[in-house]
Scaffold this motif. Sequence first.
Motif, PDB file in Angstrom:
ATOM      1  N   ALA A   1       0.832  -1.204   0.000  1.00 40.06           N
ATOM      2  CA  ALA A   1       0.000   0.000   0.000  1.00 40.06           C
ATOM      3  C   ALA A   1       0.866   1.253   0.000  1.00 40.06           C
ATOM      4  O   ALA A   1       0.585   2.221  -0.712  1.00 40.06           O
ATOM      5  CB  ALA A   1      -0.926  -0.010   1.219  1.00 40.06           C
ATOM      6  N   LEU A   2       1.946   1.239   0.784  1.00 37.95           N
ATOM      7  CA  LEU A   2       2.814   2.413   0.854  1.00 37.95           C
ATOM      8  C   LEU A   2       3.507   2.675  -0.478  1.00 37.95           C
ATOM      9  O   LEU A   2       3.636   3.831  -0.899  1.00 37.95           O
ATOM     10  CB  LEU A   2       3.866   2.218   1.954  1.00 37.95           C
TER      11      LEU A   2
ATOM     12  N   CYS B   1       1.080   4.236  -2.855  1.00 34.46           N
ATOM     13  CA  CYS B   1       0.731   5.603  -2.436  1.00 34.46           C
ATOM     14  C   CYS B   1       1.758   6.617  -2.932  1.00 34.46           C
ATOM     15  O   CYS B   1       1.413   7.751  -3.282  1.00 34.46           O
ATOM     16  CB  CYS B   1       0.629   5.627  -0.916  1.00 34.46           C
ATOM     17  N   VAL B   2       3.020   6.215  -2.971  1.00 36.90           N
ATOM     18  CA  VAL B   2       4.071   7.136  -3.399  1.00 36.90           C
ATOM     19  C   VAL B   2       3.824   7.612  -4.831  1.00 36.90           C
ATOM     20  O   VAL B   2       3.945   8.801  -5.134  1.00 36.90           O
ATOM     21  CB  VAL B   2       5.458   6.462  -3.287  1.00 36.90           C
ATOM     22  N   LEU B   3       3.447   6.701  -5.685  1.00 39.38           N
ATOM     23  CA  LEU B   3       3.289   7.078  -7.093  1.00 39.38           C
ATOM     24  C   LEU B   3       2.137   8.049  -7.304  1.00 39.38           C
ATOM     25  O   LEU B   3       2.271   9.022  -8.054  1.00 39.38           O
ATOM     26  CB  LEU B   3       3.105   5.833  -7.968  1.00 39.38           C
ATOM     27  N   THR B   4       1.017   7.808  -6.643  1.00 33.74           N
ATOM     28  CA  THR B   4      -0.095   8.746  -6.850  1.00 33.74           C
ATOM     29  C   THR B   4       0.192  10.085  -6.181  1.00 33.74           C
ATOM     30  O   THR B   4      -0.252  11.130  -6.664  1.00 33.74           O
ATOM     31  CB  THR B   4      -1.429   8.153  -6.357  1.00 33.74           C
TER      32      THR B   4
ATOM     33  N   GLY C   1      -5.774  -5.538  -3.184  1.00 39.34           N
ATOM     34  CA  GLY C   1      -6.607  -4.684  -2.333  1.00 39.34           C
ATOM     35  C   GLY C   1      -5.743  -3.637  -1.641  1.00 39.34           C
ATOM     36  O   GLY C   1      -6.110  -2.458  -1.557  1.00 39.34           O
ATOM     37  N   SER C   2      -4.594  -4.047  -1.133  1.00 38.17           N
ATOM     38  CA  SER C   2      -3.684  -3.110  -0.482  1.00 38.17           C
ATOM     39  C   SER C   2      -3.224  -2.025  -1.443  1.00 38.17           C
ATOM     40  O   SER C   2      -3.161  -0.841  -1.100  1.00 38.17           O
ATOM     41  CB  SER C   2      -2.456  -3.861   0.034  1.00 38.17           C
ATOM     42  N   ILE C   3      -2.903  -2.440  -2.655  1.00 42.19           N
ATOM     43  CA  ILE C   3      -2.426  -1.464  -3.636  1.00 42.19           C
ATOM     44  C   ILE C   3      -3.514  -0.465  -3.983  1.00 42.19           C
ATOM     45  O   ILE C   3      -3.245   0.729  -4.147  1.00 42.19           O
ATOM     46  CB  ILE C   3      -1.918  -2.202  -4.898  1.00 42.19           C
ATOM     47  N   ILE C   4      -4.739  -0.929  -4.053  1.00 41.37           N
ATOM     48  CA  ILE C   4      -5.844  -0.009  -4.348  1.00 41.37           C
ATOM     49  C   ILE C   4      -6.011   1.006  -3.219  1.00 41.37           C
ATOM     50  O   ILE C   4      -6.193   2.202  -3.462  1.00 41.37           O
ATOM     51  CB  ILE C   4      -7.154  -0.791  -4.594  1.00 41.37           C
ATOM     52  N   VAL C   5      -5.939   0.533  -1.979  1.00 38.45           N
ATOM     53  CA  VAL C   5      -6.039   1.462  -0.850  1.00 38.45           C
ATOM     54  C   VAL C   5      -4.946   2.517  -0.941  1.00 38.45           C
ATOM     55  O   VAL C   5      -5.178   3.720  -0.767  1.00 38.45           O
ATOM     56  CB  VAL C   5      -5.961   0.701   0.495  1.00 38.45           C
ATOM     57  N   GLY C   6      -3.702   2.067  -1.208  1.00 35.93           N
ATOM     58  CA  GLY C   6      -2.598   3.021  -1.332  1.00 35.93           C
ATOM     59  C   GLY C   6      -2.834   4.013  -2.456  1.00 35.93           C
ATOM     60  O   GLY C   6      -2.591   5.221  -2.307  1.00 35.93           O
ATOM     61  N   PHE C   7      -3.300   3.512  -3.578  1.00 33.42           N
ATOM     62  CA  PHE C   7      -3.593   4.342  -4.745  1.00 33.42           C
ATOM     63  C   PHE C   7      -4.525   5.494  -4.364  1.00 33.42           C
ATOM     64  O   PHE C   7      -4.250   6.666  -4.644  1.00 33.42           O
ATOM     65  CB  PHE C   7      -4.247   3.456  -5.812  1.00 33.42           C
ATOM     66  N   CYS C   8      -5.616   5.161  -3.702  1.00 33.00           N
ATOM     67  CA  CYS C   8      -6.599   6.191  -3.336  1.00 33.00           C
ATOM     68  C   CYS C   8      -6.038   7.163  -2.301  1.00 33.00           C
ATOM     69  O   CYS C   8      -6.281   8.370  -2.356  1.00 33.00           O
ATOM     70  CB  CYS C   8      -7.862   5.537  -2.790  1.00 33.00           C
ATOM     71  N   CYS C   9      -5.292   6.632  -1.326  1.00 27.93           N
ATOM     72  CA  CYS C   9      -4.795   7.486  -0.245  1.00 27.93           C
ATOM     73  C   CYS C   9      -3.861   8.564  -0.751  1.00 27.93           C
ATOM     74  O   CYS C   9      -3.890   9.698  -0.274  1.00 27.93           O
ATOM     75  CB  CYS C   9      -4.056   6.646   0.786  1.00 27.93           C
ATOM     76  N   GLY C  10      -2.972   8.205  -1.690  1.00 28.11           N
ATOM     77  CA  GLY C  10      -2.058   9.206  -2.223  1.00 28.11           C
ATOM     78  C   GLY C  10      -2.821  10.360  -2.841  1.00 28.11           C
ATOM     79  O   GLY C  10      -2.478  11.532  -2.657  1.00 28.11           O
TER      80      GLY C  10
ATOM     81  N   ALA D   1      -1.711  -0.212 -13.978  1.00 31.35           N
ATOM     82  CA  ALA D   1      -1.268  -1.507 -14.495  1.00 31.35           C
ATOM     83  C   ALA D   1      -0.866  -2.438 -13.354  1.00 31.35           C
ATOM     84  O   ALA D   1      -1.156  -3.643 -13.379  1.00 31.35           O
ATOM     85  CB  ALA D   1      -0.097  -1.301 -15.454  1.00 31.35           C
ATOM     86  N   MET D   2      -0.228  -1.889 -12.361  1.00 29.69           N
ATOM     87  CA  MET D   2       0.159  -2.701 -11.204  1.00 29.69           C
ATOM     88  C   MET D   2      -1.070  -3.290 -10.519  1.00 29.69           C
ATOM     89  O   MET D   2      -1.090  -4.458 -10.143  1.00 29.69           O
ATOM     90  CB  MET D   2       0.926  -1.855 -10.169  1.00 29.69           C
ATOM     91  N   VAL D   3      -2.089  -2.436 -10.327  1.00 28.52           N
ATOM     92  CA  VAL D   3      -3.310  -2.914  -9.679  1.00 28.52           C
ATOM     93  C   VAL D   3      -3.870  -4.107 -10.444  1.00 28.52           C
ATOM     94  O   VAL D   3      -4.171  -5.166  -9.866  1.00 28.52           O
ATOM     95  CB  VAL D   3      -4.367  -1.791  -9.595  1.00 28.52           C
ATOM     96  N   VAL D   4      -3.956  -3.951 -11.762  1.00 22.47           N
ATOM     97  CA  VAL D   4      -4.535  -5.023 -12.576  1.00 22.47           C
ATOM     98  C   VAL D   4      -3.674  -6.277 -12.513  1.00 22.47           C
ATOM     99  O   VAL D   4      -4.166  -7.386 -12.254  1.00 22.47           O
ATOM    100  CB  VAL D   4      -4.699  -4.536 -14.034  1.00 22.47           C
TER     101      VAL D   4
END
Lengths: 475, 475, 475
Positions: free
Chosen positions: A273-274, A277-280, A322-331, B34-37
């Motif tokens: 997730a972290l 988050c950095v990328l977004t 799921g973790s990556i999606i949470v990080g994505f939104c948080c950023g 892309a990572m998410v997918v």
Amino acid sequence: MGNCCERAANFFGPQKNTYIRVSLPAVCFVWQIAMVVLFGVFIRYDEESDEKGWNEFKKSHNITSNIENDFYFRYPSFQDVHVMIFVGFGFLMTFLKRYSFGGVGFNFLIAAFGLQWALLMQGWFHALDPVTGKITIGIESLINADFCCAGSLIAYGALLGKVSPVQLMVVTLFGVTLFAVEEYIILDLFHCRDAGGAMVIHTFGGYYGLAISWVLYRPNLNLSKRLNGSVYHSDLFAMIGALFLWMFWPSFNSAITNHGAGQHRTVINTYLALASCVLTTFAISSMSQKKGKLDMVHIQNASLAAGVAMGTAAELMITPYGSIIVGFCCGIISTFGYLYVTPFLEKKLKLQDTCGIHNLHAVPGMLGGFVGAIVAATATEEIYGKEGLIETFDLTGKFENRTMSTQGGYQAAGTCVAIAFGLVGGVCVGFILRFPIWGDPADDFCFDDEAYWEYCFAQFMSHIVVYYQLLEALS
Amino acid sequence: MGNCCERAANFFGPQKNTYIRVSLPAVCFVWQIAMVVLFGVFIRYDEESDEKGWNEFKKSHNITSNIENDFYFRYPSFQDVHVMIFVGFGFLMTFLKRYSFGGVGFNFLIAAFGLQWALLMQGWFHALDPVTGKITIGIESLINADFCCAGSLIAYGALLGKVSPVQLMVVTLFGVTLFAVEEYIILDLFHCRDAGGAMVIHTFGGYYGLAISWVLYRPNLNLSKRLNGSVYHSDLFAMIGALFLWMFWPSFNSAITNHGAGQHRTVINTYLALASCVLTTFAISSMSQKKGKLDMVHIQNASLAAGVAMGTAAELMITPYGSIIVGFCCGIISTFGYLYVTPFLEKKLKLQDTCGIHNLHAVPGMLGGFVGAIVAATATEEIYGKEGLIETFDLTGKFENRTMSTQGGYQAAGTCVAIAFGLVGGVCVGFILRFPIWGDPADDFCFDDEAYWEYCFAQFMSHIVVYYQLLEALS
Amino acid sequence: MGNCCERAANFFGPQKNTYIRVSLPAVCFVWQIAMVVLFGVFIRYDEESDEKGWNEFKKSHNITSNIENDFYFRYPSFQDVHVMIFVGFGFLMTFLKRYSFGGVGFNFLIAAFGLQWALLMQGWFHALDPVTGKITIGIESLINADFCCAGSLIAYGALLGKVSPVQLMVVTLFGVTLFAVEEYIILDLFHCRDAGGAMVIHTFGGYYGLAISWVLYRPNLNLSKRLNGSVYHSDLFAMIGALFLWMFWPSFNSAITNHGAGQHRTVINTYLALASCVLTTFAISSMSQKKGKLDMVHIQNASLAAGVAMGTAAELMITPYGSIIVGFCCGIISTFGYLYVTPFLEKKLKLQDTCGIHNLHAVPGMLGGFVGAIVAATATEEIYGKEGLIETFDLTGKFENRTMSTQGGYQAAGTCVAIAFGLVGGVCVGFILRFPIWGDPADDFCFDDEAYWEYCFAQFMSHIVVYYQLLEALS
């Protein structure tokens, strides 16, 4: 030189009220002596840290190896958490150009007091032996005490540069107390899971700080505007804090989860997730400026929001994506917060939030509470296994028959309790802090280490003075 | 003030091409989605981090204690590696007087992207379940993902200050991809041992970066010469990075070695080599200057070369004095590299290597590959025991009958593969980066955070301006 | 620019004697080659880090899991200790405005040499196999080697800015040698417990440094007074060192204590004492200044004194409140030391102690030795259990019948031995260092990195020059 110092100090007007020579030592001494007495009455080693107790424990549990001591499951994570509390939070708050001593120094003071008081408060609520009347402590207690301090340190983020160290001690005294109560309600009565403290630490700490700051609104704070910003190297110091927080957040969330797969999975989830988050954060930060330049404030803060938001769900089977999606939104949410919400709060709600804890702790924490509720509500035996489901949610004793949707409901309710405790507690503490006895700085003397640190800024200031004089002379 | 900022910014000529407001957010968003997918399709918890899986694993392997979870063997080393990647590499690259934000900030960005992409790439090559078509990840995967990023971060060292963050994302995308392929060839096909990555990380990363930098040669880089240097405090920030790298290198080399004596011995060997390297670095640094003064560049960099050079051999029975000898030589070779080879490469080969990765990674890595080959070729049952030899070199399955001299030959061949992948891959990526769409800075605008960071250097610059004006006025 | 550098360097008079181009490389090379030879003759892996040995060990001890390797009990603590030695001590000594390179850089050099020499010296005294004539090393040896360096690094604190790196190598050579002897007397002959080294590390190291500094008294040191102080950002760098020392002190004290409850309890005790110490340090620091302002010197140093003072007693059953009381007293004593004792020592005893190690190491260490003696003397079977008492004090073999009061007496005697070794050894080494061959700086050139580091301070100095010229012109 002394004379020069004084002249320089008077350059921007007289120092008001910041005399703490009596109050600060008094508070430190009295409260520390109280700690000695209370520890003497209540605190003992638990059976895994007591020489005799551990030998008996090994015999009674048929343990042959010392490696089974909880110490070896928890100590590496504990030290990482410890670094987050003192270097992470401390250096993250050194970003102001002339309040770096206060950022890292007062962080040190209040965490050192807070963890002692937390051992007592959390002990009374969670670990008081009804027979002996004693609290027994071990490595997990130390981790929880550090966690408990985090609530007050988050609150400090909103108040940075505007309060005296004596006020901060008061914030911590009540902060730890409120924390222990809400934690008792959320974790014990509601039987929620919240290993990384999205609810109990971040949501509570965030709203607690915001409420205090709202009560302590300073209408003329723009008189200190010149100091409410960073210089090049203070931003680098803050980056030390930010990176240690970012790197060790997997330890923070996993420090007190279940042994084995529990700790293991929590680390993986938080780590992913972290990263996401950095990328977004970089993306939104770059989009927000007309030439696409990045802002250090976003990088230092918003990239951490995913750790907060995973506080509850990280130990659950949220899945890697799921973790990556949470990080994505948080950023995205957190960076938008720094760009638009913080200025809005200051202008419309008269809420001055120095470090932007609204975007780093309050909102992501709340979000994390609700994400946790959803993941809990959708947990099934198929995913966790029968045994795993019981272990993960500790569904034993009177909670044996709780359904997962009920659990999800309680998780959501827990988040609301944390918000309520933060807001109501913060307002009350804020009014206490408005008594004119605490030695807080005047509006034109905020964000300035000169107020509480013996340091001669004459050299620093003279450079600026020289520069302006020269500019004038040359024009 | 904004006007003043702009005036100051225009002082040294207009900013060319550094508009990244579209490209950076686009790259970050698209790749992160892309990572998410891809994570959704491919990545799952492995059996030691899955709630149900771990309970079944314990039963099927007759394990009674959670401490047998790989997590407890690897997590402390993982966190040390994590610190090396983000604080170690990041702060080592803050040494430039005005590119510290870029050094630590872009390091953060590319490592956060790289580790996600690495989990996928390494997963496809090493951990793809042929039945389910899924990649399962655990703590060892996270360590390997961090390792994989290191290759691209090393390459960044050669490019520091001369490329845009978008270019760095491209460097990382291809760097991680190439890394996964060469790693597959070296570790799987050649069945080499390379726990600390002397070959797969440092040799590859070093030559990859050098080849890119060679293709991106800037003939007029001396226009930015004034900024290609350090100031007092930027060197101290870099020292933070250098020391964390130095201290945690034993964890780096031992993080994925065999449990038990393997990790234990790797730590001892790396610790000794690094200590020895420091003394010869100080010696050569002092000898090279007419008054015997030391140079911070050498201390920060050359003292780390021994960690690189022990990457392959540290887990083998190289003996304590063997480790010290390797360290001894590395300090000398690396410092000489900074003194003579880097200037030579720049002048004669037109190769601009900002951080001197040739001396810290490429050459010591290659050396480490060959040291590993020799130590492997001379391994005997007498030293390792029959069981130990099989375990250490994993001589099972189709490699059961491989002799030690054959193993040594493959190790040497592996080093050559790493060099080849670095050079060829780097040249190709370099040509991609020459398209005029990436927003890289003009030759007179390198080594300058002004290009990509929203920061007003007016105050900083005005001091210098004032100083020169005054010098003129007084002369 | 070179010319400008030279002019600036000559501004405050010529540089005397600091030519080390021959002596430093010579010392580094010759001693490092000696290390290679001695390691080749003496040092081997122990049975837990040797591939063959560990497989045999597991069989003979009926161990089934690699997690029983001492590595997994000690490695996390080892890495924390390693950070304390290199970043903790190193950055704590960066506080001087223009000697930060020397602080962190020479700390690096002498620790890297010291740990190699310590492995040999401690090995000869504690781990020499009488049959094979070899020393076997494992993770505990590395921790002890780091500890042994700490003694010399503490001594460096008193000498900071006044000696050459060659002198520091001599200080370390003798420091490590003396350390190994006094440690042998205290731990082996007297059979004392001193896991965190209150006696053997801090008391010895403190008095060793003070005695050297006393012999090297510089009557005209006030000529360098302008540089004997901090600037804003150098204090922040020092705070990094102070915090890493503070946070990791529980690991320092517990790194080599008994597995299980021993390590667990040591961490709790040290953690509590350190927290308590912070509050009294803040209190006294604030009380000492007329406006109640805090002094960074106290915060950075005195808050660590509790860790030192718990060095012996932390592993014993001192109780949590006992730990807090020790911390309470240490904060007061140490801060008073900085306020009154250090100036007194300089004026009356002609003892120049740059970092105030008298208040941070010598006195708290001595205190810790006596606290340990008291806690040992009052130990009973009731508290520890019969088995626990034997284990904790290792009362086996010829010490089987030692009473606890005898043990307490030996502990007190051990403290006196440490003081004696420090003072006598320090005076002897001090006289050696007075030979005029070591390249130490003149009295007016102390506390200045210019002496040993290739760095142009012209820019820095010119700012000051400009400032004074302008002040004059305007007055």
